[in-house]
Design a protein around this motif. Sequence first.
Motif, short mmCIF file in Angstrom:
data_model
loop_
_atom_site.label_atom_id
_atom_site.label_comp_id
_atom_site.label_asym_id
_atom_site.label_seq_id
_atom_site.Cartn_x
_atom_site.Cartn_y
_atom_site.Cartn_z
N THR A 137 0.81 -1.21 0.00
CA THR A 137 0.00 0.00 0.00
C THR A 137 0.85 1.27 0.00
O THR A 137 0.36 2.35 -0.35
N THR A 138 2.12 1.16 0.37
CA THR A 138 2.99 2.33 0.41
C THR A 138 3.23 2.92 -0.98
O THR A 138 3.69 4.06 -1.09
N TYR A 139 2.91 2.17 -2.04
CA TYR A 139 3.08 2.70 -3.40
C TYR A 139 2.00 3.70 -3.77
O TYR A 139 2.06 4.31 -4.84
N GLY A 140 0.99 3.85 -2.92
CA GLY A 140 0.07 4.96 -3.05
C GLY A 140 -1.17 4.74 -3.88
O GLY A 140 -1.94 5.70 -4.10
N VAL A 141 -1.42 3.52 -4.34
CA VAL A 141 -2.58 3.26 -5.19
C VAL A 141 -3.66 2.47 -4.45
O VAL A 141 -4.85 2.70 -4.64
N CYS A 142 -3.27 1.55 -3.60
CA CYS A 142 -4.21 0.62 -2.98
C CYS A 142 -5.38 1.33 -2.30
O CYS A 142 -6.55 0.98 -2.51
#
Length: 235
Positions: A137-142
């Motif tokens: 989730t740290t990639y910012g899309v989830c």
Amino acid sequence: MTSSNAAKRIVFTGGSGKAGRHCIPYLLSKGHSVLNVDLAPLPHPTVHTLKADLTDSGQVFNALSSHFHLSHYENPRGPGGVSVEKPDAVIHFAAYARNLLVPDSECFRGNVLSTYNVIEAACKLGIKKVIIASSETTYGVCFAQGDADYHCFPLEEDYDNDPEDTYATSKLCGERCARSFARRFPGTDIYALRIGNVIEPHEYELDFPGYVDKPETRKRNAWSYIDARDLGQIC
């Protein structure tokens, strides 16, 4: 633990959760001893669950320097009266697992403070290997509001992680805590695993037909997943 074939003593936080209840049996199968630190029991005959509030620093220090089982009171006293053997590693999976389980402020407080406390206690007690659970989730899309795109794909190690939600932000804070303590305590290995969507064995038949029919529904997870049983091998 993959660095040695010797049996290790491992404290596992959150071992009663979705991932932990599959990881712990794998670690046991390799001959390791495990203490589960969780608020919920793990139904396993050889693993003791120690209930602890990981946002309380004192409880964390005590948990990481505790006996693994009642039978260990039978062990002879060691030098200076010490009879508790130090763990070889700590695996920290305990957390609020996503947004909307509790209010955002509690999700942030609980996840960040517990991670800080576990890493601090492990380092100050001389435990040389620490693994924490970060997140895809740290990639910012989830958990982005609306339809969001990745900055680039496939994802790279130098990806600019800029999530807007509380859960993912709490996981980024955990990664920063890990980096800070690794710098402060040379010789301590701290690993942050950006774990993808955890899938249990029964979920393949239940969910995967829908994923195949509608692949766009997996965009928020970067079209990825990890089998819960594989996490034990990664650790």
